[in-house]
Design a protein around this motif. Structure first.
Motif, PDB file in Angstrom:
ATOM      1  N   HIS A   1       2.278  24.326  -0.458  1.00  0.00           N
ATOM      2  CA  HIS A   1       2.865  23.431   0.539  1.00  0.00           C
ATOM      3  C   HIS A   1       3.537  22.250  -0.144  1.00  0.00           C
ATOM      4  N   ASP A   2       4.646  21.815   0.430  1.00  0.00           N
ATOM      5  CA  ASP A   2       5.218  20.509   0.111  1.00  0.00           C
ATOM      6  C   ASP A   2       5.213  19.715   1.410  1.00  0.00           C
ATOM      7  N   PRO A   3       5.520  18.403   1.398  1.00  0.00           N
ATOM      8  CA  PRO A   3       5.473  17.632   2.643  1.00  0.00           C
ATOM      9  C   PRO A   3       6.343  18.216   3.753  1.00  0.00           C
ATOM     10  N   ASP A   4       7.471  18.831   3.379  1.00  0.00           N
ATOM     11  CA  ASP A   4       8.367  19.444   4.364  1.00  0.00           C
ATOM     12  C   ASP A   4       7.660  20.594   5.082  1.00  0.00           C
TER      13      ASP A   4
ATOM     14  N   ASN B   1       0.832  -1.201   0.000  1.00  0.00           N
ATOM     15  CA  ASN B   1       0.000   0.000   0.000  1.00  0.00           C
ATOM     16  C   ASN B   1       0.867   1.251   0.000  1.00  0.00           C
ATOM     17  N   VAL B   2       0.669   2.106  -0.997  1.00  0.00           N
ATOM     18  CA  VAL B   2       1.459   3.329  -1.120  1.00  0.00           C
ATOM     19  C   VAL B   2       0.526   4.519  -1.295  1.00  0.00           C
ATOM     20  N   THR B   3       0.831   5.580  -0.558  1.00  0.00           N
ATOM     21  CA  THR B   3       0.163   6.862  -0.785  1.00  0.00           C
ATOM     22  C   THR B   3       1.188   7.837  -1.342  1.00  0.00           C
ATOM     23  N   VAL B   4       0.956   8.298  -2.561  1.00  0.00           N
ATOM     24  CA  VAL B   4       1.851   9.262  -3.206  1.00  0.00           C
ATOM     25  C   VAL B   4       1.510  10.639  -2.653  1.00  0.00           C
ATOM     26  N   MET B   5       2.501  11.266  -2.033  1.00  0.00           N
ATOM     27  CA  MET B   5       2.266  12.533  -1.319  1.00  0.00           C
ATOM     28  C   MET B   5       3.187  13.599  -1.896  1.00  0.00           C
ATOM     29  N   TYR B   6       2.724  14.271  -2.950  1.00  0.00           N
ATOM     30  CA  TYR B   6       3.543  15.269  -3.628  1.00  0.00           C
ATOM     31  C   TYR B   6       2.926  16.656  -3.481  1.00  0.00           C
ATOM     32  N   ASP B   7       3.677  17.663  -3.912  1.00  0.00           N
ATOM     33  CA  ASP B   7       3.200  19.044  -3.840  1.00  0.00           C
ATOM     34  C   ASP B   7       1.927  19.210  -4.677  1.00  0.00           C
TER      35      ASP B   7
ATOM     36  N   PRO C   1       1.803  22.344 -10.229  1.00  0.00           N
ATOM     37  CA  PRO C   1       1.840  21.553 -11.473  1.00  0.00           C
ATOM     38  C   PRO C   1       2.963  20.518 -11.515  1.00  0.00           C
ATOM     39  N   ALA C   2       4.151  20.853 -10.973  1.00  0.00           N
ATOM     40  CA  ALA C   2       5.265  19.909 -10.986  1.00  0.00           C
ATOM     41  C   ALA C   2       4.958  18.699 -10.113  1.00  0.00           C
ATOM     42  N   GLY C   3       4.340  18.966  -8.948  1.00  0.00           N
ATOM     43  CA  GLY C   3       3.989  17.865  -8.055  1.00  0.00           C
ATOM     44  C   GLY C   3       2.927  16.969  -8.656  1.00  0.00           C
TER      45      GLY C   3
END
Length: 689
Positions: free
Chosen positions: A350-353, A312-318, A321-323
């Motif tokens: 926001h990004d994950p950081d 199980n993977v959750t893709v967590m990007y910005d 548009p790039a994210g």
């Protein structure tokens, strides 16, 4: 590879209560010990340890195995690594089998490269904390700009690469090259790891004047570095990474996997982010099941590395548009590897950081639970704006989603997604099924799936080599009847219980003698009055050319006879007592190095006892006393289920319209014979019931 004698010494020395007691508080209950399971959250103890049998089992989550399996699961180690861990614990010297000169040279080179990498990591950390330049520039960046605590900085081994110039009146710090050479490390390894390069006959630190992010292997060794400049100069690359080498392959590595693997396995979910800071900030916020592709495009090997711990993977990007583009790029690859994929886009800006630094752990988890969605919903929301009045754009959206569904390897999962897609897009399911079939047929004809199968086979082989060749370290039985080449069937639900019951009697009573009276003898035991359980089961299956459909059960069945032969060969002319031989086989089984085999063997042989009148009455009669009746019954039930399953398959084939009359006659003839066999089996089953 660890030799067999050393493996046996380690397994004999390992006290399962002592080993598990290092990680879990055990309480005695009768002959066993109990605790709250370390593999899942629970308030009532369901984790049981049996010192007499040398096994553990959780009746909540199903984890089970031996002392070695526990270390593998809890510490996320390979089989050889777990053995070496136990060897160190009990002071056993590990003897490994002789290697060729070429192998020795390759191993020494890799070890030297890792050694110099670990020296460099210590050098960079020391420069960060103990030099004026590192403290003022590097540490202030981590603490003020990134808001990392000192504990977090030390946990991830972050560092600073000195400029080599005087700073704040202090003399220049010796360069990495100078410090490494003075410490006895060779120039060739400073170059081959990419830590340094030559300029004008001198060695120059590649990462000078940058903050350092060490990259760890799965087992925690430092294999590479990422380095970020703090300068605003646009002509200078913001990030630099170690080059490909014998110890570092970018496509096989994930940043943070060493720190995340236990949390991923426990949560059965992995959050996939892009950068180093994303991983570190999420960890600092209390969410540890996070890894990053380190800014590179996601690869199949990286996905397979995650798959070792969860599907199980959750893709967590910005959310920019790039994210979004990065998320779209990764979805198909994840699905193609059989992963269950969710997508969670963060609020724009926001990004994950940054999100982790401005929210609490619970706020992050609540946001992810509310906003993560499957790929169909994600693509629909992303691409569906204004499509209702634009049939061309709607067709493009449908094709895009169908192309994604088509890469999913599991047929049932594909079907479920097609149903969902049909409802979401108001389309007919038949049309979508037809389109998916067309796409997959085209890929088969192009050889794409065959290429992927070859790549997966090579990847599995490479993973086995990376894990230290667990089979060579004491897990025999890889050939013969258990090899992957013969696993041509998949598990069949109607046969699974019957196959499992045969394995139960084989594993529990395989060396016990069965005695038959004249009126009881039929089938495989007809010529004899006495026969062991393993001989009886083996004779019945081989006489009728039967083979377990469940690949895992078939592997366990083959391992039983492999281990039995090994133990008998080792004993020579002095044959062990049946009980000792049975115990020896079971000892090998639960310590074979394959966690799936170990767990299944324990599951089959160790059922949770439930106090019921019927169970109590059965328990008054030792099970060994009734194997003469129960084993033949189990064999007959398996044969009957097999015949019924085969009949159902033949009946299904008769419904196919493309069969000619001759083929149908052949099928009907086989059906008639099988029905006659079924009647005989039913009569025999009534005799032993």
């Amino acid at each position: 590879m660890i030799d067999r004698e050393t493996v046996d010494r380690i397994l004999d020395a390992a006290d399962i209560v002592d080993v598990i007691g290092d990680f879990v508080t055990l309480r005695r209950r009768g002959a066993n010990y109990i605790a709250c399971c370390p593999f899942h959250n629970e308030k009532t103890p369901s984790f049981s340890v049996s010192p007499s049998k040398g096994i553990f089992k959780c009746f909540g989550c199903g984890k089970a195995g031996s002392a070695v399996t526990f270390i593998m699961e809890h510490e996320q180690m390979t089989y050889p690594e777990a053995l070496k861990y136990l060897a160190r614990k009990y002071g056993i010297e590990v003897h490994e089998q002789e290697e060729t000169e070429e192998d020795a040279q390759d191993r020494l080179k890799r070890e030297s490269m890792i050694a110099v990498s670990e020296f460099a990591a210590r050098y960079y950390t020391d420069a960060l904390f103990n030099t004026a330049e590192g403290h003022s520039v590097g540490l202030s960046y981590f603490k003020q700009k990134r808001e990392f605590t000192e504990e977090t900085v030390r946990k991830f081994g972050l560092g600073w690469s000195p400029s080599g110039a005087s700073f704040a009146g202090e003399p220049p710090v010796p360069s990495l090259a100078a410090a490494a050479l003075r410490a006895g490390y060779k120039k060739e390894f400073l170059l081959s790891t990419g830590l340094c390069y030559e300029h004008g006959g001198s060695l120059v630190d590649k990462f000078r004047e940058r903050v350092i992010f060490p990259i760890h292997s799965l087992s925690g060794r430092i294999i590479a570095f990422g380095a970020r400049t703090l300068k605003e100069d646009k002509s200078v690359a913001k990030y630099m990474n170690s080059p490909e080498s014998e110890i570092y392959h970018k496509s096989h590595s994930l940043y943070g996997i060493y720190f995340a693997k236990s949390a991923i396995a426990k949560a059965q979910k992995c959050y996939l982010v892009e950068g180093y800071a994303d991983v570190i900030s999420m960890h600092q916020a209390g969410i540890e099941n996070v890894v990053a592709s380190s800014g590179t495009a996601l690869t199949a090997d990286q996905i397979r590395l995650i798959k070792r711990f969860t599907g199980n993977v959750t893709v967590m990007y910005d959310g920019d548009p790039a994210g979004i583009k990065a998320a779209l790029r990764g979805i198909n690859m994840l699905l193609e590897e059989g992963m269950t994929v969710k997508v969670a886009l963060l609020p724009d800006g926001h990004d994950p950081d940054s999100f982790a630094r401005t929210h609490s752990r619970q706020e992050i988890l609540d946001f992810l639970e509310k906003h993560e969605t499957d790929f169909i919903e994600f693509k629909y929301e992303l691409l569906s704006s204004g499509i209702q009045n634009d049939p061309i754009r709607k067709a493009e959206l449908i094709r895009d989603i169908i192309d994604t569904i088509a890469v999913i390897p599991d047929q049932i999962t594909r079907s479920l997604y097609i149903e969902q897609c049909a409802q979401r897009l108001s389309m007919k399911e038949d049309m979508l099924f037809s389109e998916v079939a067309r796409i997959r047929r085209r890929r088969i004809e192009s050889g794409e799936y065959e290429r992927r199968r070859r790549e997966e086979k090579e990847a599995r082989y490479a993973a086995a080599v990376d894990d230290g060749d667990a089979a060579g370290a004491g897990a025999p039985g890889q050939g013969g009847g258990t090899g992957a080449g013969r696993m041509r069937f998949a598990p069949v639900p109607v046969l699974d219980l019957a196959e499992r019951e045969l394995l139960y009697y084989l594993l529990k009573f395989g060396e016990c003698m069965m005695t038959f009276e004249d009126h009881q003898r039929f089938g495989a035991e007809a010529p004899v009055i006495e026969i062991t359980v393993n001989e009886y089961i083996s004779a019945n299956l081989s006489n009728d050319d039967l083979e377990f459909h469940n690949p895992l059960y078939r592997k366990i069945y083959g391992l039983y006879f492999d281990f039995r032969k090994e133990l008998l060969d080792a004993a020579g002319e002095t044959a062990p007592a049946p009980d000792d031989l049975q115990d020896g086989i079971m000892h090998r089984m639960v310590n074979c190095g394959d966690p799936e085999v170990t767990k299944t063997v324990v599951d089959i042989t160790e059922d949770k006892y439930e106090l019921k009148v019927k169970e109590y009455i059965k328990a008054q009669i030792p099970e060994r006393n009734v194997i003469d009746k129960n084993v033949p019954k189990a064999v007959l039930v398996y044969k009957l289920k097999f015949v019924e399953y085969t009949c159902s398959q033949l009946a299904e084939s008769l419904r196919q319209k493309d069969q000619d009359a001759e083929a149908q006659q052949e099928v009907m003839h086989r059906l008639k014979l099988l029905l006659q066999i079924k009647n005989v089996l039913v009569k025999d089953l009534n005799r032993v019931s």
